[in-house]
Design an enzyme around this catalytic site. Structure first.
Site, PDB file in Angstrom:
ATOM      1  N   ASP A 131       0.738  -1.369  -0.080  1.00  0.00           N
ATOM      2  CA  ASP A 131       0.017   0.061   0.017  1.00  0.00           C
ATOM      3  C   ASP A 131       0.909   1.204   0.054  1.00  0.00           C
ATOM      4  O   ASP A 131       1.660   1.497   0.865  1.00  0.00           O
ATOM      5  CB  ASP A 131      -0.907   0.083   1.367  1.00  0.00           C
ATOM      6  CG  ASP A 131      -1.838   1.192   0.882  1.00  0.00           C
ATOM      7  OD1 ASP A 131      -2.897   1.369   0.324  1.00  0.00           O
ATOM      8  OD2 ASP A 131      -1.392   2.138   1.951  1.00  0.00           O
ATOM      9  N   TYR A 171       3.198   9.905   0.059  1.00  0.00           N
ATOM     10  CA  TYR A 171       4.310   9.400   0.934  1.00  0.00           C
ATOM     11  C   TYR A 171       5.419   9.745   0.702  1.00  0.00           C
ATOM     12  O   TYR A 171       6.413   9.602   1.439  1.00  0.00           O
ATOM     13  CB  TYR A 171       3.946   7.980   1.150  1.00  0.00           C
ATOM     14  CG  TYR A 171       2.636   7.606   1.851  1.00  0.00           C
ATOM     15  CD1 TYR A 171       1.824   8.285   2.225  1.00  0.00           C
ATOM     16  CD2 TYR A 171       2.181   5.987   1.754  1.00  0.00           C
ATOM     17  CE1 TYR A 171       0.540   7.816   2.628  1.00  0.00           C
ATOM     18  CE2 TYR A 171       1.009   5.676   2.096  1.00  0.00           C
ATOM     19  CZ  TYR A 171       0.227   6.761   2.677  1.00  0.00           C
ATOM     20  OH  TYR A 171      -1.198   6.197   3.114  1.00  0.00           O
ATOM     21  N   LYS A 198      -2.326   6.105  -4.273  1.00  0.00           N
ATOM     22  CA  LYS A 198      -3.474   7.003  -4.345  1.00  0.00           C
ATOM     23  C   LYS A 198      -3.337   8.425  -4.704  1.00  0.00           C
ATOM     24  O   LYS A 198      -2.140   8.908  -4.742  1.00  0.00           O
ATOM     25  CB  LYS A 198      -3.412   7.407  -2.650  1.00  0.00           C
ATOM     26  CG  LYS A 198      -3.520   5.946  -1.847  1.00  0.00           C
ATOM     27  CD  LYS A 198      -4.115   6.139  -0.301  1.00  0.00           C
ATOM     28  CE  LYS A 198      -3.852   4.830   0.281  1.00  0.00           C
ATOM     29  NZ  LYS A 198      -2.202   4.827   0.949  1.00  0.00           N
ATOM     30  N   HIS A 236      -7.258   9.535  -2.268  1.00  0.00           N
ATOM     31  CA  HIS A 236      -6.736   9.535  -0.752  1.00  0.00           C
ATOM     32  C   HIS A 236      -7.540  10.153   0.191  1.00  0.00           C
ATOM     33  O   HIS A 236      -7.996   9.492   0.977  1.00  0.00           O
ATOM     34  CB  HIS A 236      -5.074  10.182  -0.692  1.00  0.00           C
ATOM     35  CG  HIS A 236      -4.527   9.903   0.230  1.00  0.00           C
ATOM     36  ND1 HIS A 236      -2.965   9.761   0.036  1.00  0.00           N
ATOM     37  CD2 HIS A 236      -4.598   9.316   1.540  1.00  0.00           C
ATOM     38  CE1 HIS A 236      -2.661   9.327   1.172  1.00  0.00           C
ATOM     39  NE2 HIS A 236      -3.372   9.129   2.118  1.00  0.00           N
TER      40      HIS A 236
END
Ligand code: NAP
Length: 324
Positions: free
Chosen positions: A45, A50, A75, A106
């Site tokens: 994931d 990130y 996402k 997201h």
């Protein structure tokens, strides 16, 4: 019952345990992803936000696994709601992949794409610079539906969508979201949301299943007691509890021994599940760990707020600045 995978509404299967990658820092991510795949994970994931997708891609490559055997999620970040394909293309480039198995919105909150920061634009008062006057997550979903014909995504879904938000999407959806990724754990069990998702053929995914940074939920006495009863570790209780309820879990770790341990899912007893279902409410400990200051009430959808001119009721939540 232990479940190793779940069926998505696309017909594809999704492995029940994924390696999470939020807050996995530079130099940690590639080795974590490689270690996870080598010990049996088939699901990773990630997210554009990130800022570590290059390393996720390196870890995948280093593992030597055939791409077709893996399930990779990334996402759409909020500053790209008006152009999901552009964000997806950037993610694919960083990951070094031609497609992702699941592309999630997201957060159902568009942010100003031309604001003072490419990720988290803010207004002069410090609040998030929302792009909600002429755009909404409903339009974003319609744009994401268009991605299904590009071959770059096998499935699309959402994240951080309460029942109110999902209902708004379902009213206009040509493609029903395959998944909703939410904060779900013993202190936020989301019983109604899980039932709702099941009734609509949406697979629920649990983020922060261990309580996020430092895995604080492992210390809960009820979790420790159930762990002792089954002779397993507290983390395995937390993950098995969600798995037994039909929920995908996304434990994050950069520590190879923990990554391996988190794959162990067992059958808990019916009474364990019932006790854990009731625990947050009965103990008054209901809690979320990941609650960024969006300035939005996630229980009342923005579309509803906008259509009823109640937008002003959105209270600005000045909590910690996290973005999961
Ligand atoms: N969609 C969203 O908005 C959203 C929001 C939050 C998270 N997520 C996703 O969900 C994933 C998981 O959530 P999370 O990262 O918030 O937290 P989490 O998985 O609940 O907890 C991660 C923490 O637990 C530690 N840990 C992991 N396994 C352990 C074990 N067996 N024993 C002891 N400690 C252990 C990790 O430490 P080490 O790494 O140091 O081992 C880390 O500090 C994220 O990484 C991300 O992929 C999505």
């Amino acid at each position: 019952m232990v479940q190793t995978e779940f069926k998505l509404n696309t017909g594809a299967t999704i492995p029940a345990v994924a390696l999470g990658s939020w807050q996995s820092g530079p130099g940690e991510v590639a080795q974590a992803v490689e270690a996870a795949i080598k010990c049996g994970y088939r699901h990773v994931d990630g997210a554009f936000m990130y800022k570590n997708e290059e390393e996720v891609g390196q870890g995948i490559k280093k593992s030597g696994i055939d791409r077709k055997e893996l399930f990779v999620t990334t996402k759409l970040w909020s500053t790209y709601h008006r152009n999901p394909e552009a964000c997806l293309d950037e993610s694919l480039k960083k990951l070094g992949l031609d497609y992702v198995d699941l592309y999630l919105m997201h957060w159902p909150v568009p942010l100003n794409p031309k604001g003072n920061d490419p990720y988290l634009p803010t207004r002069p008062d410090g609040s998030r610079d929302l792009d909600t006057d002429s755009w909404s997550y409903i339009k974003t979903w319609q744009a994401m539906e268009g991605l299904m014909s590009t071959g770059k995504v096998k499935a699309i879904g959402v994240s951080n969508c309460s029942i109110a938000y999902l209902e708004e999407i379902l009213k206009i959806a040509k493609v029903v979201p395959a998944c909703d990724q939410m904060e779900v754990h013993v202190l936020n069990p989301e019983l109604k949301l899980n039932d709702f998702c099941k009734s609509k053929g949406i697979v629920l995914q649990a983020y922060s299943p261990l309580g996020s940074t430092g895995s604080p939920l492992m210390k809960e006495q009820i979790v420790q007691d159930i762990a002792k009863k089954h002779d397993i570790e507290a983390g395995n209780v937390l993950l098995s509890y969600l798995n037994n309820r039909g929920i995908v879990v996304l434990p994050k770790s950069v520590t190879p021994s923990r990554i391996e341990k988190n794959l162990k899912i067992v059958d808990l007893d019916k009474e364990d599940i019932e006790a854990l279902n009731k625990f947050a409410k009965d103990s008054g400990k209901l809690k979320r760990f990941c609650n960024p200051p969006w300035g939005v009430d996630f229980k009342v959808s923005l579309a509803t707020l906008m259509s009823t001119s109640l937008k002003a009721m959105c209270a600005y939540d000045s909590g910690q600045n996290t973005m999961g």
